[in-house]
Scaffold this active site. Structure first.
Site, PDB file in Angstrom:
ATOM      1  N   ASN A   8      45.244  51.418  32.504  1.00 16.66           N
ATOM      2  CA  ASN A   8      46.376  50.488  32.482  1.00 16.66           C
ATOM      3  C   ASN A   8      45.866  49.097  32.808  1.00 16.66           C
ATOM      4  O   ASN A   8      44.754  48.935  33.324  1.00 16.66           O
ATOM      5  CB  ASN A   8      47.480  50.922  33.447  1.00 16.66           C
ATOM      6  CG  ASN A   8      47.097  50.746  34.893  1.00 16.66           C
ATOM      7  OD1 ASN A   8      47.132  49.639  35.424  1.00 16.66           O
ATOM      8  ND2 ASN A   8      46.716  51.837  35.551  1.00 16.66           N
ATOM      9  N   HIS A   9      46.670  48.112  32.493  1.00 16.06           N
ATOM     10  CA  HIS A   9      46.229  46.716  32.581  1.00 16.06           C
ATOM     11  C   HIS A   9      47.111  45.943  33.558  1.00 16.06           C
ATOM     12  O   HIS A   9      47.577  44.845  33.268  1.00 16.06           O
ATOM     13  CB  HIS A   9      46.277  46.085  31.186  1.00 16.06           C
ATOM     14  CG  HIS A   9      45.331  44.940  30.998  1.00 16.06           C
ATOM     15  ND1 HIS A   9      45.579  43.687  31.490  1.00 16.06           N
ATOM     16  CD2 HIS A   9      44.127  44.863  30.382  1.00 16.06           C
ATOM     17  CE1 HIS A   9      44.584  42.869  31.168  1.00 16.06           C
ATOM     18  NE2 HIS A   9      43.690  43.564  30.497  1.00 16.06           N
ATOM     19  N   SER A  10      47.352  46.527  34.733  1.00 17.43           N
ATOM     20  CA  SER A  10      48.176  45.859  35.745  1.00 17.43           C
ATOM     21  C   SER A  10      47.444  44.646  36.319  1.00 17.43           C
ATOM     22  O   SER A  10      46.239  44.697  36.567  1.00 17.43           O
ATOM     23  CB  SER A  10      48.500  46.828  36.883  1.00 17.43           C
ATOM     24  OG  SER A  10      49.194  47.955  36.407  1.00 17.43           O
ATOM     25  N   TYR A  11      48.193  43.569  36.533  1.00 15.99           N
ATOM     26  CA  TYR A  11      47.644  42.369  37.166  1.00 15.99           C
ATOM     27  C   TYR A  11      48.084  42.303  38.624  1.00 15.99           C
ATOM     28  O   TYR A  11      49.200  42.692  38.970  1.00 15.99           O
ATOM     29  CB  TYR A  11      48.140  41.106  36.451  1.00 15.99           C
ATOM     30  CG  TYR A  11      47.452  40.826  35.145  1.00 15.99           C
ATOM     31  CD1 TYR A  11      46.240  40.141  35.116  1.00 15.99           C
ATOM     32  CD2 TYR A  11      48.007  41.231  33.939  1.00 15.99           C
ATOM     33  CE1 TYR A  11      45.607  39.871  33.914  1.00 15.99           C
ATOM     34  CE2 TYR A  11      47.380  40.966  32.731  1.00 15.99           C
ATOM     35  CZ  TYR A  11      46.177  40.282  32.729  1.00 15.99           C
ATOM     36  OH  TYR A  11      45.551  40.017  31.539  1.00 15.99           O
ATOM     37  N   GLU A  47      40.815  48.184  36.057  1.00 13.73           N
ATOM     38  CA  GLU A  47      41.220  49.157  35.044  1.00 13.73           C
ATOM     39  C   GLU A  47      40.293  50.377  35.066  1.00 13.73           C
ATOM     40  O   GLU A  47      39.285  50.417  34.369  1.00 13.73           O
ATOM     41  CB  GLU A  47      41.183  48.505  33.665  1.00 13.73           C
ATOM     42  CG  GLU A  47      42.011  47.230  33.570  1.00 13.73           C
ATOM     43  CD  GLU A  47      41.652  46.405  32.349  1.00 13.73           C
ATOM     44  OE1 GLU A  47      41.586  46.980  31.241  1.00 13.73           O
ATOM     45  OE2 GLU A  47      41.411  45.197  32.500  1.00 13.73           O
TER      46      GLU A  47
END
Length: 212
Positions: A42-45, A175
């Site tokens: 996933n590409h959570s910031y 990630e």
């Protein structure tokens, strides 16, 4: 056809640590093909600063082994040491530097023995982050053998529905995943090739808390 399931588990410990667990499971169903390539993340910031950028965030990575890439972002060889980063040693994210967008390898010696389903593997603390102004801590744990660490150089998100615009270095990403380009390297290919009857799986755990 690929069937993917994601299970989220949220909890809070007695000492105020908030924990978010993510479990991925993927299976190949249907009769179209006998195998396919899977590499789920996933590409959570994250921004711990309370400010528009991540400046001042103190970070440490569990490893400094990474996959060097060419100008197109394609890995060019085996893991090597990332200059300027030492394993488990804190460094500070500044206004422009360090500028990182690379795949880090937890244990290069295990490259050819990564199971397709890593969920039974022990969790490794991949990244720790802390900001002295907000006193917020973040830890990212996973069963995965690699992770992309990205300091947000190309973030360019316009304001939407009352939310402020997000620009360069307004967040960082961790990630957890398999090796980038694993399918094209014979020694790594088994990490990402899912065949009928097999199960791909992984776990990620985020822990966050404040000293205040």
């Amino acid at each position: 056809t690929v069937e993917a399931r994601v299970v989220y588990t949220a909890a809070e410990t007695g000492d105020g640590v908030r924990v978010l667990g993510i479990e991925y499971q993927v299976q190949l169903v249907g009769d179209e093909v006998e195998e396919t390539v899977v590499n789920v993340t996933n590409h959570s910031y994250f921004n711990l600063t309370g400010n528009p950028t991540i400046e001042g965030t103190e970070v440490s990575l569990c490893t400094n082994s990474y996959l060097p890439v060419d100008d197109g972002g394609i890995p060019t060889g085996n893991p090597t040491a990332y200059k300027g980063v030492e394993a488990n040693k804190t460094f500070t994210l500044g206004v422009e530097e360090p500028d990182i967008d690379d795949c880090f390898i937890v244990d290069p010696s295990a490259a050819s023995s990564i199971p397709l389903d890593t969920r039974k593997s022990p969790l490794t603390k991949l990244v720790t982050a802390y900001h002295p102004q907000t006193k917020i801590h973040l830890e990212v744990w996973s069963t995965e053998p690699a992770f992309q660490f990205y300091t947000g150089k190309y973030i360019d998100v316009p304001a939407v529905e009352g939310q402020a615009a997000r620009g360069k270095r307004s967040g960082f990403c961790v990630e957890p995943s398999r090796y980038v380009n694993a399918v094209n390297v014979p020694e790594w290919k088994a990490q990402v090739v899912l065949k009928k009857g097999e199960v791909y799986g992984s776990r990620v755990v985020y822990k966050g808390w404040s000293d205040e």
